[in-house]
Design a protein around this motif. Sequence first.
Motif, PDB file in Angstrom:
ATOM      1  N   UNK A 137      17.826   5.462  68.827  1.00 53.16           N
ATOM      2  CA  UNK A 137      17.630   6.060  70.150  1.00 53.16           C
ATOM      3  C   UNK A 137      16.514   7.085  70.122  1.00 53.16           C
ATOM      4  N   UNK A 138      16.502   7.901  69.064  1.00 53.98           N
ATOM      5  CA  UNK A 138      15.445   8.912  68.942  1.00 53.98           C
ATOM      6  C   UNK A 138      14.086   8.258  68.747  1.00 53.98           C
ATOM      7  N   UNK A 139      14.042   7.172  67.982  1.00 54.74           N
ATOM      8  CA  UNK A 139      12.782   6.458  67.789  1.00 54.74           C
ATOM      9  C   UNK A 139      12.280   5.886  69.111  1.00 54.74           C
ATOM     10  N   UNK A 140      13.193   5.286  69.892  1.00 50.26           N
ATOM     11  CA  UNK A 140      12.815   4.738  71.188  1.00 50.26           C
ATOM     12  C   UNK A 140      12.338   5.844  72.131  1.00 50.26           C
ATOM     13  N   UNK A 141      13.067   6.981  72.096  1.00 49.68           N
ATOM     14  CA  UNK A 141      12.680   8.113  72.940  1.00 49.68           C
ATOM     15  C   UNK A 141      11.316   8.642  72.542  1.00 49.68           C
ATOM     16  N   UNK A 142      11.067   8.705  71.248  1.00 50.24           N
ATOM     17  CA  UNK A 142       9.773   9.169  70.759  1.00 50.24           C
ATOM     18  C   UNK A 142       8.648   8.256  71.210  1.00 50.24           C
TER      19      UNK A 142
ATOM     20  N   UNK B  55       8.722   6.282  73.822  1.00 49.11           N
ATOM     21  CA  UNK B  55       8.587   6.432  75.269  1.00 49.11           C
ATOM     22  C   UNK B  55       7.823   7.710  75.611  1.00 49.11           C
ATOM     23  N   UNK B  56       8.130   8.777  74.881  1.00 47.86           N
ATOM     24  CA  UNK B  56       7.432  10.045  75.117  1.00 47.86           C
ATOM     25  C   UNK B  56       5.948   9.917  74.820  1.00 47.86           C
TER      26      UNK B  56
ATOM     27  N   UNK C  24       2.933  10.483  77.408  1.00 43.17           N
ATOM     28  CA  UNK C  24       1.843  11.417  77.106  1.00 43.17           C
ATOM     29  C   UNK C  24       0.499  10.710  77.201  1.00 43.17           C
ATOM     30  N   UNK C  25       0.434   9.497  76.679  1.00 43.11           N
ATOM     31  CA  UNK C  25      -0.812   8.735  76.730  1.00 43.11           C
ATOM     32  C   UNK C  25      -1.188   8.413  78.170  1.00 43.11           C
ATOM     33  N   UNK C  26      -0.184   8.059  78.977  1.00 40.59           N
ATOM     34  CA  UNK C  26      -0.460   7.781  80.391  1.00 40.59           C
ATOM     35  C   UNK C  26      -0.960   9.026  81.107  1.00 40.59           C
ATOM     36  N   UNK C  27      -0.350  10.171  80.787  1.00 42.04           N
ATOM     37  CA  UNK C  27      -0.775  11.423  81.402  1.00 42.04           C
ATOM     38  C   UNK C  27      -2.196  11.787  80.984  1.00 42.04           C
TER      39      UNK C  27
END
Length: 442
Positions: free
Chosen positions: A122-127, A129-130, A134-137
């Motif tokens: 879950x943490x890997x997936x969240x990372x 996604x984050x 960040x890249x999109x931003x």
Amino acid sequence: MRRHYKLAIMVVLMLLVGATAAYAQDTPDPDTILQEARDAVERAEALNDFAFNLLGIFEAVSVAITIVGAALGAFGFARIISAQDSLDEARGEVREEMAEIRETLNTELTQLQQEFERRSEALTALSMQTEKIIEEQRKVIADATLATVLLSFGERQFKASDYAGAIDAYNRALQLDSRNPVIFYRLGYVYTTRGDLDLAEEHLKQSLEMDDQFTPAKVALGLVYRRKGEKMDEGIEREQLFNEAERWMIQGLQTSRKLIDEEGESWWGALGGLYRRRNQLDQAIYAYEQATEVTPNSSYPFGNLARLYGQENKIEKMLDMYRRVARLAAGEVQAQVGNYWGYFDLFTAKLAVGDNEDAENLLLTVEETVPPDAAYAFETLVGTLRSVADLLDGYPQQKDLRHYADRVEAYMQQREVEPAAVKLDSRPEDTVTVEALESDDQ
């Protein structure tokens, strides 16, 4: 001893349960979870060793009892055998409990490991996604920055009268930042200048969809409705458009009284032009007076006030105002060579006060500075010259004003057919010169 052993087992279970509860409640990071699991295993192993030590003691005691029983067979062999049986029974119970504890411990550790792996995933997936967010931003920020640069470039192109270049820059900016009301407004303004009023209205409305309180888009939309109304014959539809124009411009100016357009002029001037076309002279004068306060060094509002004074039959006041216009316009064209509106004001003012010595040179300069896609430029100049000529009925400069109005109108009509071929200084054979007019008059 057995009590101590069971107590140790209970401690192990409590440690495991406590660790699991804490893990579920606090949701620590993966490193913390792994360390707590390791600590629990180490404590369990220590207690397990302790239990096995106790079991060893039991076995040693059993051997000792057997030896003693052999030695003291005569003194109670039956009791010793009974004790041996009890000890064997206790040892069996301990082994069973140890087996249960091991099974429970393995189960808890397996569950903990599975939970750890689940949380890690879950943490890997969240990372991931984050990182994606960040890249999109970063891309959004980069696009918005480039769009701002293109806005500045488009503004420079507009001021250089390169309207096609300005539109191209603004459209490229719009591709990068499609929710920016300023870009839609700038496009709407350029389309208005070019006379593409439907496109102008569309983009200005989109600007207001992005931000319904964006004041520049409001007043610019009012100007579009004014321009549309000017193209219509007298009637209800024309008045409806003029009413819409007035509503939008007043709404914007109530919010920002000192708002200026993309050419550096007060938006009060656009409202004054609307009132002048409706023959509401008092309102028009008030609007242009407001414009002179916002842009005191601009010839535009003073030139319009001069015409309004003439319409009130205050001819001397009109001529005094045109002398002021000539001074202001001379400074404007020196500061910005491509300012064709400044040349229009200078040209009109000099003819109005009878100072037409440089009229020919000014007219040639006008030809060079007016861009081919400036929709209202020469039409506005012709209308102004004819209007001032009508006001100066009986004054000698009236003939010059009408003469140059005819020449500009002829040039405007020819340029619509052959934009590259026609020149303002080319005169048909039957064109009457100023000198000829003066000779005939004498």
